[in-house]
Design a protein around this motif. Sequence first.
Motif, short mmCIF file in Angstrom:
data_model
loop_
_atom_site.label_atom_id
_atom_site.label_comp_id
_atom_site.label_asym_id
_atom_site.label_seq_id
_atom_site.Cartn_x
_atom_site.Cartn_y
_atom_site.Cartn_z
N ILE A 14 44.97 87.01 1.44
CA ILE A 14 44.82 85.56 0.72
C ILE A 14 43.56 84.91 1.30
CG2 ILE A 14 45.98 83.17 0.36
CD1 ILE A 14 48.63 84.51 1.21
N ASN A 15 42.70 84.55 0.26
CA ASN A 15 41.41 83.62 0.46
C ASN A 15 42.17 82.28 0.86
OD1 ASN A 15 39.23 82.22 0.86
ND2 ASN A 15 38.30 83.13 -0.90
N MET A 16 41.79 81.78 1.90
CA MET A 16 42.31 80.54 2.29
C MET A 16 41.81 79.35 1.97
SD MET A 16 45.11 81.55 3.83
CE MET A 16 45.74 79.86 4.03
N SER A 17 40.26 79.58 1.54
CA SER A 17 39.35 78.41 1.01
C SER A 17 40.28 77.59 -0.09
CB SER A 17 37.98 78.82 1.01
OG SER A 17 37.43 78.71 2.26
N PRO A 18 40.39 78.46 -1.05
CA PRO A 18 40.85 77.53 -2.37
C PRO A 18 42.18 77.04 -2.05
CG PRO A 18 40.15 80.14 -2.77
CD PRO A 18 39.84 80.00 -1.45
N VAL A 66 29.55 77.24 7.59
CA VAL A 66 29.91 76.12 6.64
C VAL A 66 28.36 75.88 5.92
CG1 VAL A 66 31.66 75.05 7.58
CG2 VAL A 66 29.59 74.66 8.63
N TYR A 67 28.42 75.34 4.59
CA TYR A 67 27.24 75.37 3.94
C TYR A 67 27.06 73.72 3.65
CZ TYR A 67 27.48 80.19 3.61
OH TYR A 67 27.50 81.43 4.03
N ASP A 68 26.12 73.30 4.21
CA ASP A 68 25.95 71.75 4.28
C ASP A 68 25.68 71.01 3.00
OD1 ASP A 68 25.12 69.06 4.73
OD2 ASP A 68 23.19 69.66 5.60
N VAL A 69 26.65 70.32 2.39
CA VAL A 69 26.35 69.66 0.88
C VAL A 69 26.89 68.24 1.18
CG1 VAL A 69 26.42 71.60 -0.66
CG2 VAL A 69 28.58 70.64 0.27
N ILE A 70 26.64 67.52 2.06
CA ILE A 70 26.82 66.09 2.61
C ILE A 70 28.24 66.59 3.35
CG2 ILE A 70 27.53 63.69 2.18
CD1 ILE A 70 25.84 63.97 -0.35
N SER A 71 29.30 66.99 2.53
CA SER A 71 30.50 67.46 3.39
C SER A 71 30.14 68.98 3.60
CB SER A 71 31.65 67.33 2.48
OG SER A 71 31.69 67.91 1.43
N SER A 72 30.91 69.90 3.31
CA SER A 72 30.67 71.32 3.60
C SER A 72 31.45 72.12 2.64
CB SER A 72 30.77 71.85 5.03
OG SER A 72 32.15 71.89 5.13
N THR A 73 30.59 73.14 2.23
CA THR A 73 31.53 74.12 1.51
C THR A 73 31.54 75.43 2.03
OG1 THR A 73 31.93 74.95 -0.85
CG2 THR A 73 29.38 74.94 -0.09
N HIS A 74 32.43 76.24 1.70
CA HIS A 74 33.05 77.36 2.62
C HIS A 74 33.74 78.33 1.74
CE1 HIS A 74 36.94 75.28 2.50
NE2 HIS A 74 36.25 74.24 2.50
N ASP A 75 33.94 79.54 2.42
CA ASP A 75 34.69 80.76 1.61
C ASP A 75 35.44 81.45 2.80
OD1 ASP A 75 35.93 81.97 -0.56
OD2 ASP A 75 34.01 82.96 -0.95
N GLY A 76 36.69 81.63 2.36
CA GLY A 76 37.44 82.58 3.36
C GLY A 76 38.19 81.57 4.54
N PRO A 77 38.79 82.08 5.25
CA PRO A 77 38.81 83.75 5.78
C PRO A 77 40.07 84.37 4.77
CG PRO A 77 40.08 82.31 7.30
CD PRO A 77 39.54 81.21 6.31
N ASN A 78 39.82 85.71 4.81
CA ASN A 78 40.80 86.26 4.01
C ASN A 78 42.19 86.66 4.88
OD1 ASN A 78 40.41 86.64 1.33
ND2 ASN A 78 38.68 88.15 1.69
N ALA A 99 42.23 89.92 7.65
CA ALA A 99 42.57 91.08 6.34
C ALA A 99 41.62 92.25 6.81
CB ALA A 99 41.88 90.76 5.03
N PRO A 100 42.14 93.45 6.80
CA PRO A 100 41.34 94.48 7.19
C PRO A 100 39.92 94.81 6.40
CG PRO A 100 43.23 95.31 5.99
CD PRO A 100 43.40 93.84 5.90
N ASP A 111 35.89 89.96 6.49
CA ASP A 111 34.56 89.59 6.98
C ASP A 111 34.31 87.93 6.19
OD1 ASP A 111 34.33 91.60 8.73
OD2 ASP A 111 32.88 92.97 7.32
N LEU A 112 34.97 88.07 5.16
CA LEU A 112 34.73 86.64 4.27
C LEU A 112 34.75 85.44 4.97
CD1 LEU A 112 34.13 86.02 1.44
CD2 LEU A 112 36.57 85.27 1.19
N GLY A 113 33.70 84.67 5.03
CA GLY A 113 33.42 83.42 5.69
C GLY A 113 32.82 83.74 7.07
N ALA A 114 32.68 84.72 7.52
CA ALA A 114 31.92 85.29 8.91
C ALA A 114 30.39 85.25 8.67
CB ALA A 114 32.51 86.46 9.42
N GLY A 115 29.46 85.08 9.94
CA GLY A 115 28.08 85.34 9.94
C GLY A 115 28.22 87.00 9.62
#
Length: 467
Positions: free
Chosen positions: A113-117, A440-452, A414-415, A420-424
């Motif tokens: 499961i992708n936790m960000s959404p 994290v991606y700086d957009v005043i707050s932050s956007t992000h993806d993952g982790p799975n 996740a295997p 790796d989603l969300g990692a450097g």
Amino acid sequence: MGEHIAIWRNHQSYGPVIRHGPNRLVFNTIEALQDIYHNERASKASLYLNIMQAPNVHSVFTVIDKRQHRVKRRLIGQALNERGMRLFEPIILQQIDIFIQQLSQPSAGSKPINMSPMLRYLTLDIVCLLSFGFPLRTQEKDEYRFVSEGIVAGNYFQNMKLQCPLLTQLRITEALQFVGNIREKREPYRAVVKKLIGSRMAENKDAKLDLYSMVADQINTGGPENIQTSELWAEAIFIFAAGGDTTSSLIAALLFYLSRNSHCYNKLAHEIRTSFNSSDEIRSGQKLANCQYLRACIDEALRMSPAAPGTPWREQLDTDDVPFVVNGHVIPRGTIVGVNVYSILHNEKYFPEPFVYKPERWLSEGFEGKLKIMHDAFIPFSAGSRICAGKAMAYLEASVTISKTLWHFDFDKAPGNLGDLGAGSRKATYGRHREGEFQVYDVISSTHDGPNLIFHPRVHLLWERVV
Ligand code: HEM
């Protein structure tokens, strides 16, 4: 690359004060924090006027005038302070239980499961109930999920205006709204907020327990605490963004670090599972407050991957004619100054081994004598009179969500590549190369993806009622 990464790299190359743009100076010291944020002679930079929702319509975030800010802050603060949180907690708990229920469904098949959404939906549903008592139900249904996308697009757009105010002055940002479908994503979300305000204003103020019911008596009164309908809209757009994609970033980061640091995972799981007797017991109170390792894990996630990694900009008050000195530097009038949140939280002078996730540092274990200096430099919520008004809410949401998750499930990353989603990544630009760091991606707050993640229900608890 991201502004916070560029600033961190520049501090590595050029030291604790850098010039970032023609009239911007960024500092990386505790002394500068004191001189900039705890200084009555400095105010929020007028740069923020570029991101007002409409001309002369301020939100608590964009208002510069100190008196006007105090009025707004008092009004908004009623819903977000500790007392407001006590009133509102049952609604937060109910939404977190829905989150747990959602996790239970796909986990039956052990799918990643992708936790960000999922976390964006959770925090958005909470903030909408808090603001207007309206159930968006994005956790359960698709209907309003576009609001979450609209918030992310809106944050990109606002950030662009802050980074390049000239684009705003030349009205180029308006044209840039068509890039990446920003306008297409943003407009329906703004329309929903407008509609929600209209419907809520048509109801009796006491019909729901929400922020609206707390400020309704001050709307269009013309009195000293007057708030206009147009300002209500600006406040709502800001609160949705502030509450909808910051706490989600914090919880995503925390899950990421726990899924990769087994000793932290085991220690925290043990603390949670021995502190409470049931899921229903997990709520604010003495038992939760006693979970010191939990608080240390949250603070360490906020430090490693701050949910607002940028630079809160300030400037000398117009009316002040004494030299404005920051960390020994006289600041020319018209120059804006700040401490970059990400950079100071990774300054090894204050945080030894800055890129290692070590909750123990907050309990002083192995970092004896460093606690005060770490607390002084710990500014994920900014500092001074403009410090985040939603801090209590962020800690409550994060503490209960993580505790209930660990109460009901075990989880792993996740295997394979999915994990790796969300990692450097070693292939990424320098600064985003650490595989153990949640990006994290700086957009005043932050956007992000993952982790799975993959969740395994704790079998002996399957009988326990979730909602
Ligand atoms: C982990 C979660 C959060 C982080 C890291 C965070 C961070 C921040 C930061 C850094 C600022 C100050 C910017 C500046 O100094 O210019 C801020 C301001 C603010 N935040 Fe948050 N925030 C979080 C969650 C929330 C939540 C959940 C809410 C409410 C729903 C909220 C409401 C606000 C408000 C109203 C302000 C404006 C305060 C003022 O100017 O007086 N925040 N936040």
